[in-house]
Design an enzyme around this catalytic site. Structure first.
Site, mmCIF file in Angstrom:
data_model
loop_
_atom_site.group_PDB
_atom_site.id
_atom_site.type_symbol
_atom_site.label_atom_id
_atom_site.label_comp_id
_atom_site.label_asym_id
_atom_site.label_seq_id
_atom_site.Cartn_x
_atom_site.Cartn_y
_atom_site.Cartn_z
ATOM 1 N N GLU A 31 0.861 -1.183 0.000
ATOM 2 C CA GLU A 31 0.000 0.000 0.000
ATOM 3 C C GLU A 31 0.899 1.234 0.000
ATOM 4 O O GLU A 31 0.721 2.146 -0.802
ATOM 5 C CB GLU A 31 -0.913 0.003 1.219
ATOM 6 C CG GLU A 31 -1.828 1.226 1.294
ATOM 7 C CD GLU A 31 -2.619 1.305 2.600
ATOM 8 O OE1 GLU A 31 -3.602 2.063 2.635
ATOM 9 O OE2 GLU A 31 -2.245 0.627 3.583
ATOM 10 N N ASP A 39 -11.726 1.170 5.325
ATOM 11 C CA ASP A 39 -12.280 1.953 6.446
ATOM 12 C C ASP A 39 -13.309 2.913 5.839
ATOM 13 O O ASP A 39 -13.030 4.114 5.702
ATOM 14 C CB ASP A 39 -11.175 2.755 7.155
ATOM 15 C CG ASP A 39 -10.021 1.879 7.612
ATOM 16 O OD1 ASP A 39 -10.143 1.246 8.663
ATOM 17 O OD2 ASP A 39 -8.999 1.836 6.893
#
Length: 330
Positions: free
Chosen positions: A198, A277
């Protein structure tokens, strides 16, 4: 603007942080109940407010500070699963950390876990959504703190806790530092996943594969910068838990058009789609599907195929997969 993909399309979501799925309204309500002042983590429009990924981690932990009891987590699970069900999710896996549920103490963790499982069972009965838990150590808390988390996972492996992983700041510590924790979880029979690629570049994916030996990688999208690694992912059947909206919102890639998810699929890497999220990144899984359809021309058949791959990669038993497959293929 018309919808390209039926919002009710049954979905499988494998990369979801439990605390990170708490809406701002839910967290504000808990803070008010407990007399906590966390107003600094919210923007004027009421959403979460942060500058970059590292500030996001600080805001995330501030929001998590309002979750102080098993009852808080029971309420959280029900709220999160209600949102997931509205997105058409029929099966989800969520990252849960004993760090946030009793400070890594096994006895306290069991109490929190009981409340989480109770809520998951209630949601399955009332909303038709199945939830499993993946215990996650926090990378920037350090490898020593990961050891008791792995032991918590090993001691509570069962129908609900089926996996183990690592999340947090990829730029802190090396995957090899967490080999003990992963070996502990592996020996207990837990399935393994690891956040990599990431922020840590393609090398972080390679390092996670070499030292932690997971069967799934959380994000993993920066592997695209090393085509030999991409081929390795495809050949070894390593599944990527891709969260495009998260990556774009945080600036890993400037837009969906620049995101490598389509190129990874073209090179036969197995990918799944998740929101990571969702309230922090102001997204839903329905929005993700719609944007991907508009950006890459993906059809309902593409999404059904992705969800079938996600179900195969899920950390649940075969009986659960068979029952869910019927719902995916209707």
């Amino acid at each position: 603007m018309s919808e390209l993909i039926d919002p009710a399309l049954p979905k499988v979501e494998l990369h979801l942080h439990l605390e990170g799925a708490a809406s701002p309204a839910f967290i504000r309500g808990l803070a008010k109940e407990k007399g906590l002042d966390i107003s600094g983590i919210f923007a004027e429009d009421g959403g979460y407010d942060y500058r970059d990924f590292w500030h996001f981690l600080e805001v995330y932990e501030a929001a998590t500070s309002t979750l102080q009891s098993p009852e808080d987590f029971r309420r959280l699970v029900l709220a999160v699963l209600e949102d997931r069900a509205e997105d058409g999710v029929i099966y989800a896996e969520t990252f849960v950390s004993p760090d946030f549920c009793g400070g890594g103490d096994l006895g306290a963790w069991r109490e929190y876990l009981h409340a989480i499982e109770e809520a998951a069972e209630q949601a399955q009965n009332t909303m038709g959504i199945t939830l499993k838990g993946v215990v996650t150590c926090i990378r920037h808390f350090g490898p020593e703190k990961a050891r008791p988390i792995a032991l918590c996972a090993a001691e509570t492996k069962g129908d609900f806790i089926t996996g183990f992983g690592i999340a947090g700041d990829e730029k802190m510590h090396h995957p090899k530092d967490f080999a003990w924790a992963f070996d502990c979880a592996r020996e207990a029979g837990l399935r393994l996943t690891a956040h990599a690629g990431e922020w840590g570049g393609a090398q972080s994916v390679r390092d996670a594969l070499d030292h932690l030996r997971p069967e799934r990688i959380g994000h993993g999208v920066q592997a695209i910068d090393d085509l030999a690694l991409v081929d390795r992912l495809a050949e070894d059947g390593i599944v990527l838990e891709v969260c495009p909206g998260s990556n774009v919102f945080l600036g890993v890639y400037p837009s969906f058009r620049d995101h490598p998810v389509d190129r990874l699929r073209e090179r036969e890497v197995k990918i799944t789609l998740s929101t990571d999220d969702p309230p922090f990144f102001r997204t839903t899984l329905v929005q993700e599907y719609e944007t991907l359809a508009r950006t890459f021309g993906w059809t309902e058949a593409d999404f059904r195929s992705i969800n079938a791959d996600a179900l195969k990669a899920a950390f649940c038993d075969e009986a659960t997969k068979r029952s869910l497959l019927d719902r995916l293929t209707r």
